[in-house]
Scaffold this motif. Structure first.
Motif, PDB file in Angstrom:
ATOM      1  N   SER A 200      -3.722  -7.247  -6.732  1.00 31.55           N
ATOM      2  CA  SER A 200      -3.478  -8.298  -7.710  1.00 31.55           C
ATOM      3  C   SER A 200      -2.017  -8.270  -8.149  1.00 31.55           C
ATOM      4  N   GLU A 201      -1.608  -9.384  -8.691  1.00 34.07           N
ATOM      5  CA  GLU A 201      -0.240  -9.529  -9.187  1.00 34.07           C
ATOM      6  C   GLU A 201       0.027  -8.460 -10.246  1.00 34.07           C
ATOM      7  N   GLY A 202       1.139  -7.775 -10.124  1.00 35.16           N
ATOM      8  CA  GLY A 202       1.503  -6.790 -11.137  1.00 35.16           C
ATOM      9  C   GLY A 202       0.803  -5.450 -10.992  1.00 35.16           C
ATOM     10  N   PHE A 203       0.095  -5.222  -9.880  1.00 38.19           N
ATOM     11  CA  PHE A 203      -0.572  -3.930  -9.661  1.00 38.19           C
ATOM     12  C   PHE A 203       0.473  -2.825  -9.616  1.00 38.19           C
ATOM     13  N   ASN A 204       0.199  -1.750 -10.321  1.00 30.48           N
ATOM     14  CA  ASN A 204       1.172  -0.666 -10.448  1.00 30.48           C
ATOM     15  C   ASN A 204       0.829   0.467  -9.477  1.00 30.48           C
ATOM     16  N   GLY A 205       1.749   0.823  -8.601  1.00 32.51           N
ATOM     17  CA  GLY A 205       1.525   1.945  -7.692  1.00 32.51           C
ATOM     18  C   GLY A 205       1.217   1.495  -6.276  1.00 32.51           C
ATOM     19  N   HIS A 206       1.148   2.469  -5.386  1.00 34.27           N
ATOM     20  CA  HIS A 206       0.906   2.209  -3.970  1.00 34.27           C
ATOM     21  C   HIS A 206      -0.324   3.015  -3.548  1.00 34.27           C
TER      22      HIS A 206
ATOM     23  N   LYS B  48      -0.432   9.536  -1.004  1.00 35.41           N
ATOM     24  CA  LYS B  48      -1.280  10.652  -1.434  1.00 35.41           C
ATOM     25  C   LYS B  48      -1.145  10.958  -2.916  1.00 35.41           C
ATOM     26  N   GLU B  49      -0.009  10.608  -3.529  1.00 37.18           N
ATOM     27  CA  GLU B  49       0.120  10.932  -4.946  1.00 37.18           C
ATOM     28  C   GLU B  49      -0.634   9.942  -5.833  1.00 37.18           C
TER      29      GLU B  49
ATOM     30  N   PRO C 230      -6.647  16.620  -4.740  1.00 38.70           N
ATOM     31  CA  PRO C 230      -5.560  17.311  -5.447  1.00 38.70           C
ATOM     32  C   PRO C 230      -6.103  18.336  -6.436  1.00 38.70           C
ATOM     33  N   SER C 231      -5.427  19.466  -6.500  1.00 38.31           N
ATOM     34  CA  SER C 231      -5.814  20.478  -7.475  1.00 38.31           C
ATOM     35  C   SER C 231      -5.030  20.235  -8.764  1.00 38.31           C
ATOM     36  N   GLY C 232      -5.217  21.092  -9.712  1.00 40.02           N
ATOM     37  CA  GLY C 232      -4.503  20.932 -10.965  1.00 40.02           C
ATOM     38  C   GLY C 232      -5.342  20.211 -11.990  1.00 40.02           C
ATOM     39  N   ASP C 233      -4.831  20.144 -13.189  1.00 36.04           N
ATOM     40  CA  ASP C 233      -5.600  19.556 -14.282  1.00 36.04           C
ATOM     41  C   ASP C 233      -5.593  18.036 -14.237  1.00 36.04           C
ATOM     42  N   ARG C 234      -4.544  17.491 -13.671  1.00 40.24           N
ATOM     43  CA  ARG C 234      -4.396  16.042 -13.704  1.00 40.24           C
ATOM     44  C   ARG C 234      -4.626  15.477 -12.316  1.00 40.24           C
ATOM     45  N   TRP C 235      -5.439  14.445 -12.225  1.00 43.17           N
ATOM     46  CA  TRP C 235      -5.680  13.805 -10.947  1.00 43.17           C
ATOM     47  C   TRP C 235      -4.417  13.076 -10.520  1.00 43.17           C
ATOM     48  N   GLY C 236      -4.142  13.125  -9.232  1.00 42.32           N
ATOM     49  CA  GLY C 236      -2.974  12.452  -8.713  1.00 42.32           C
ATOM     50  C   GLY C 236      -1.773  13.364  -8.636  1.00 42.32           C
TER      51      GLY C 236
ATOM     52  N   MET D  50       0.807  -1.215   0.000  1.00 42.91           N
ATOM     53  CA  MET D  50       0.000   0.000   0.000  1.00 42.91           C
ATOM     54  C   MET D  50       0.846   1.274   0.000  1.00 42.91           C
ATOM     55  N   PHE D  51       2.064   1.204   0.564  1.00 40.62           N
ATOM     56  CA  PHE D  51       2.894   2.404   0.681  1.00 40.62           C
ATOM     57  C   PHE D  51       4.260   2.288  -0.003  1.00 40.62           C
TER      58      PHE D  51
END
Lengths: 124, 180
Positions: free
Chosen positions: B130-136, B140-141, B172-178, B113-114
């Motif tokens: 799941s296997e191969g899940f990308n990211g944590h 917060k990002e 999060p602000s900005g145009d892109r989520w994350g 998770m982190f």
């Protein structure tokens, strides 16, 4: 689905709406962490009732719905409502076999007002 | 033992900054003191914290990632919270599995998770993802796809039925989520 169950009157089963108290202020929809409260409203102008008075604008509720597929029953909407329009009702028997059937509109939310306890609990 | 006495005791045993957190002593440990202090709180008969309750983490922004664990004494009915901060990039902490075997699942979950390494852990295989899940997902990002996909119901103004320009708070602000 009927079950012969006796619940404490302050059980937190579902959230009920007292429609006549709602001013469509949007506070609950904005505070909801799950984004599960949908409100539509429009403005209506009432003519001045006395000489020299101005016409008044008021908000009229068109839709108030809670999606219980998303709701996590946190009660924040009830806490933040400035108008005491939302209440805990002990009724819990509102399942559906269809996920869309878990979005309950204001008529159903209003019916649940029948089981809301009349007064807040007295605390010390 | 009073909360105050326990706080002083935990401070004495660990030698680390200990603060009261709603009646529970919360001790901030350096990474290299993580294992020794945990074992000391378990083994000292005055604390006797033999029960591992849980371990997780939280994203503390610029201060890095904070790993938090709660331990408890079954006999003495008192507990303590242990906390250690690690870097966002390649942060690592010694595994508690040698002190409490039950920490294994908690460290696996905190790892996925982190993205925190637990050195000495027998197998940090994904627990929930799941296997191969990308990211944590609990950093917060990490962008919440469901927030990007759904229109915010609070964007309407009172008396309106179309979305205004109001944006949800706490996201999060900005145009892109994350992105923050």
């Amino acid at each position: 689905m009927g079950h012969d169950v006796t619940l404490p009157e302050r059980s937190r089963g579902v959230i009920a709406l007292r429609e006549e108290s709602c001013t469509s202020c949007m506070v609950c929809a904005r505070e909801c962490p799950d984004w599960c409260i949908y409100i539509d409203s429009h403005k209506e102008t009432e003519p001045a009732t006395a000489e020299g008075a101005r016409p008044r604008t008021r908000h009229v509720l068109d839709r108030f719905a809670i999606d219980y597929a998303l709701c996590m029953y946190c009660g924040i909407c009830i806490e933040v409502c400035p108008w005491d329009a939302l209440f805990w009702s002990p009724e819990y028997d509102h399942p559906s076999t269809d996920v869309l059937g878990l979005t309950h509109e204001r008529d159903t939310l209003g019916v649940w007002m029948r089981s809301v306890p009349s007064r807040p609990t007295q605390t010390g | 033992m009073t909360p105050d006495a326990l706080l002083h005791l935990v401070n004495e045993i660990t030698g680390a900054t200990t603060a009261d957190s709603f009646g529970t002593p919360t001790v901030d440990l350096a990474v290299d003191a993580w294992l020794t202090s945990a074992a000391a709180l378990r083994d000292d008969p005055r604390t006797d914290m033999d029960y591992f309750d849980w371990l997780s983490a939280y994203d503390d922004g610029d201060a890095g990632l904070a790993v938090v664990a709660r331990v408890w004494s079954v006999a003495l009915r008192h507990g303590s919270v242990l906390r250690a901060r690690v870097s966002r990039d390649g942060g690592a902490l010694p595994s508690l599995t040698g002190v409490w075997a039950g920490a294994a699942w908690h460290e696996r979950e905190t790892h996925e998770m982190f993205g925190i390494e637990f050195e000495g852990h027998p197998d940090l295989a994904p627990l929930l993802l799941s296997e191969g899940f990308n990211g944590h997902p609990l950093r917060k990002e990490f962008g919440l796809a469901s927030r990007a996909a759904k229109e915010w119901p609070g964007a309407k103004e009172p008396g309106e039925s179309v979305a205004g320009r109001k944006r949800p708070l706490g996201l999060p602000s900005g145009d892109r989520w994350g992105t923050t």
